[in-house]
Design an enzyme around this catalytic site. Structure first.
Site, short mmCIF file in Angstrom:
data_model
loop_
_atom_site.label_atom_id
_atom_site.label_comp_id
_atom_site.label_asym_id
_atom_site.label_seq_id
_atom_site.Cartn_x
_atom_site.Cartn_y
_atom_site.Cartn_z
CG HIS A 1 4.91 6.74 -0.49
ND1 HIS A 1 4.65 5.21 0.00
CD2 HIS A 1 5.36 6.91 -1.98
CE1 HIS A 1 4.85 5.32 -0.92
NE2 HIS A 1 5.58 6.07 -1.68
CB SER B 1 6.27 3.19 -3.59
OG SER B 1 6.86 3.41 -2.47
CG ASP C 1 4.28 4.61 2.39
OD1 ASP C 1 4.05 6.10 2.37
OD2 ASP C 1 3.59 3.61 2.14
#
Lengths: 628, 83
Positions: A94, A420, A30
């Site tokens: 994220h 995600s 990520d």
């Protein structure tokens, strides 16, 4: 996660195997990780598992602990952009969000400035995290993704979570993620992957290799509602993640279509595109726009006190904004515009969002990419769905929650949506199953999750299995699947032979002296996949046989499983041979055939094969869809 | 005229008992492309879990490499996004 785990019946009190779970290492590919988050507090964790061979890229602003046991960054071109921070630290948010969803510790009273209040937790809170930073502000290169796979596999991770993907369809061995996940599978490591956010159109899925687990995004039963109150007292429900509280103050209201900036006219300014609205005339007002803006896109109305976005776009794709914001549908939108036109001094207020119960949950998010599998349509993809709408999870306090530059807010937990967010839920569920069955292969873990998934409503999701796969993850059920559809590296190689790969390529790939002979060339219908997909032409009669094997992992006593076909549409004739499987011992593998005949009458027809021994219901989705 | 781009050269699993190193990959590229190949064009070698490398190549060189024994695929170093 303050709601998502409980929504699927996976409470804080579920049975766990702490000593095994704390030995599980989850590799998260990520944007890095923010170790200061309370979700990654390592109090109570022992030293890294002995099998760990990875590294931590320590710097002045980054170090690992007993929770985050490894962290590396990959930037093969060596050039760092202004918005990026070198090393594994997360400068986006994220990666912190996804890592905490998989394996964050329990954090009580977590919320986003009051929204979504509850206990934030990962699905496997005792597991360890190894962060592989492959994504930067300009994307994630294949070279870096492959470098992370090269390391993660050798480092000793047990499972890999990848909430990333490409935008074009590539054959399996021209795609870094398919290649990396194949080698992970060889070493017994399952890779779970997000299918992408390009729905609801068909064939928008990315990450569809048969050896990985492809995850779609669905809702939970919680939604955030953001009310708009007009000066005349009327209230309208909108959606957004709005943490601003105007305390009900009525603020002048203006329609962007009424304040165009030359040379544009109202037909353009009403959409609130950048530089089309007279900014002087929005200052201090709530502006109504006829489109849904992205958080960074509200610069067009810079200086406004708030924004009301009205259009017909789906209401499950919510965002937070750097100013008070609500997204309303076209009906309330028309009433708001009519109020503006009929009132001398129109005013409105935007309320802080409130969590409400969502009826008819779960359904697949509109944005979640759909199948069929663009390379091998007769393998069902997505495999499964998980919560990916309005998920609250950890966030770096160094990054704005909306991602917009002008957003000065800072939070420890942020609410965001995407496949995600669904992917790490499924990664955690797989890790949870692995904690009970440490020796199970990636295919066995996949099978357990797929065959125990909660069925989802075809009525509520007209795209059926092409949207949700087998259904919604059921982590508790997946621990006791009864039967599994196992597959080894050899099975995948056989499948690839049937897909036209050469003996030479496959020998390089698997190094097991495979040869694509008539005996060793399997059609797609023979790959031991736990679901059944058939791409056909609506005008043609169907006649297709699928061959499968199931292994008894349920009962050590003699057990008889009966095949039940759940076929609500009746347009398909589905038979199973033999229709009863008698297992005499654990680990025994028996074969059967599924024959599908008939003709489809609409785009996607759904059915299911359930092997039932009275205790387990081993459910495989069957979908037949029109190739056109 | 034929500018260099970054390519992934994927070569599958490591041959049993052997680990490929950067020097193997440089030798492979030199043999394939000829003495024009500059070792600094090799950007990264995958050597822990599978065999392959990242290199700056012209389109013609990439095509030549893709035809070599032992190469499964050659593809441009594309970009993916977070979902």
């Amino acid at each position: 996660t303050t709601r998502s785990w409980d929504f699927m019946g996976f409470s804080e009190q579920v049975k766990r195997v702490p000593a095994v779970e704390s030995n599980i290492i989850v590799g998260v590919f990520d944007s890095g990780i923010w170790p200061e988050s309370p979700s990654f507090d390592d109090a109570g964790y022992g030293p890294p598992p002995a099998k760990w061979r990875g590294r931590c890229e320590v710097s002045a602003n980054f170090s690992c602990n007993d929770k985050i046991i490894g962290a590396r960054s990959y930037r093969s071109n060596g050039k760092h952009l202004e918005n990026d921070i070198k090393g594994p630290i997360d400068s986006d948010g994220h990666g912190t969000h996804t890592a905490s969803t998989v394996a964050g510790g329990l954090v009580r009273q977590a919320s986003m400035l009051g929204l979504g209040l509850g206990t934030a937790r990962g699905g496997v809170p005792s597991a360890r995290i190894a962060a592989y930073k492959v994504c930067w502000s300009d994307g994630c290169t294949d070279a870096d993704i492959l470098a992370a796979f090269d390391d993660a596999i050798a480092d000793g991770v047990d499972i890999i979570s990848g909430s990333l993907g490409g935008s074009s369809v590539k054959d399996y061995f021209n795609d870094s993620i398919a290649i990396g996940s194949f080698h992970a599978m060889q070493k017994g490591i399952l890779t779970t992957l997000a299918v992408g956010n390009n729905g609801p159109e068909f064939t928008t899925i990315v990450n569809f290799s048969p050896w990985s687990l492809s995850v779609a995004a669905s809702t939970t039963d919680r939604k955030f509602e953001t009310k708009v109150k007009l000066g005349d007292g009327r209230e309208f429900n909108g959606v957004s993640v709005n943490t601003f509280d105007l305390n009900g103050t009525q603020i002048p209201l203006v329609y962007a279509g009424d304040i165009p900036k030359a040379p544009f006219d109202r037909s353009v300014s009403r959409m609130c595109f950048e530089n089309t609205v007279d900014k002087e005339r929005v200052k201090g007002k709530i502006v109504v726009c006829d489109s849904l803006a992205v958080p960074g896109g509200v610069v067009a109305v810079e200086g406004a006190a708030g924004i009301i976005m009205q259009d017909e776009s789906p209401q499950d794709d919510t965002n937070s904004y750097p100013l008070p914001a609500s997204h309303v549908g076209p009906k309330p939108g028309a009433l708001i515009l009519s109020y503006i036109n009929s009132t001398r001094v129109p005013t409105a207020s935007i309320m802080k969002s409130r969590g409400r119960k969502r009826n008819r949950a779960p359904f697949v998010a509109s944005f979640s990419s759909r199948g069929p599998n663009p390379i091998t349509p007769n393998i069902l993809k997505p495999d499964i769905s998980g919560p990916g709408v309005e998920i609250l999870a950890a966030w770096p306090s160094t990054v704005s929650p909306s991602g917009a530059e002008e957003d000065n807010k800072r939070v420890l937990y942020n609410v965001i949506s995407g496949t995600s967010m669904a992917c790490p839920h499924v990664t955690a569920a797989a890790a949870y199953v692995k904690s009970f069955h440490p020796t199970w292969s990636p295919a066995a873990l996949k099978s357990a999750l797929i065959t125990t998934a909660f069925p989802m409503s075809h009525k509520r999701n007209p795209d059926g299995e092409l949207a949700y796969g087998a259904g919604h993850i059921n982590p508790l059920g997946a621990v006791h699947p009864g039967l599994i559809y196992n597959a080894s590296e050899t099975d995948y190689v056989k499948f690839l032979c049937g897909q036209g790969y050469s003996t030479e390529s496959l020998r390089r790939l698997s190094d097991d002296n495979a040869s694509c002979s008539a005996n060793n060339s399997g059609t797609v219908f023979e790959l031991n996949y736990p679901s059944f997909a058939l791409s056909t032409n609506a005008s043609n009669p169907i006649s297709q046989v699928f061959r499968r094997r199931v292994t008894n992992v349920g009962s050590s006593y003699a057990t008889s499983y009966k095949a039940v076909i759940v076929n609500p549409w009746r347009d398909l004739k589905i038979t199973v041979k033999p229709s009863v499987l008698l297992f005499k011992r654990l680990g025994e593998e028996l074969s059967f055939e599924v024959r599908i005949g008939g003709q489809i009458r609409k785009g996607v027809e759904s059915a299911a094969l359930v092997w039932d021994d009275g205790k387990h219901k081993v459910r495989s989705p069957i979908t037949v869809f029109n190739a056109n | 005229e034929d500018p260099q781009k970054t390519y992934i050269v994927y070569m599958g699993s490591h041959p049993k008992g052997k680990v490929s190193t950067s020097s193997h990959h440089i030798r492979f590229l030199t043999e394939t492309i000829g003495s024009n190949f500059a070792p600094r064009s090799l950007i990264h070698s995958y050597k822990r879990s599978f065999n392959g490398f990242v290199a700056k190549l012209t389109e013609a060189e990439a095509k030549k490499v893709s035809e070599m024994e032992g190469v499964i695929s050659v593809f441009p170093n594309g970009k993916k996004q977070l979902h």
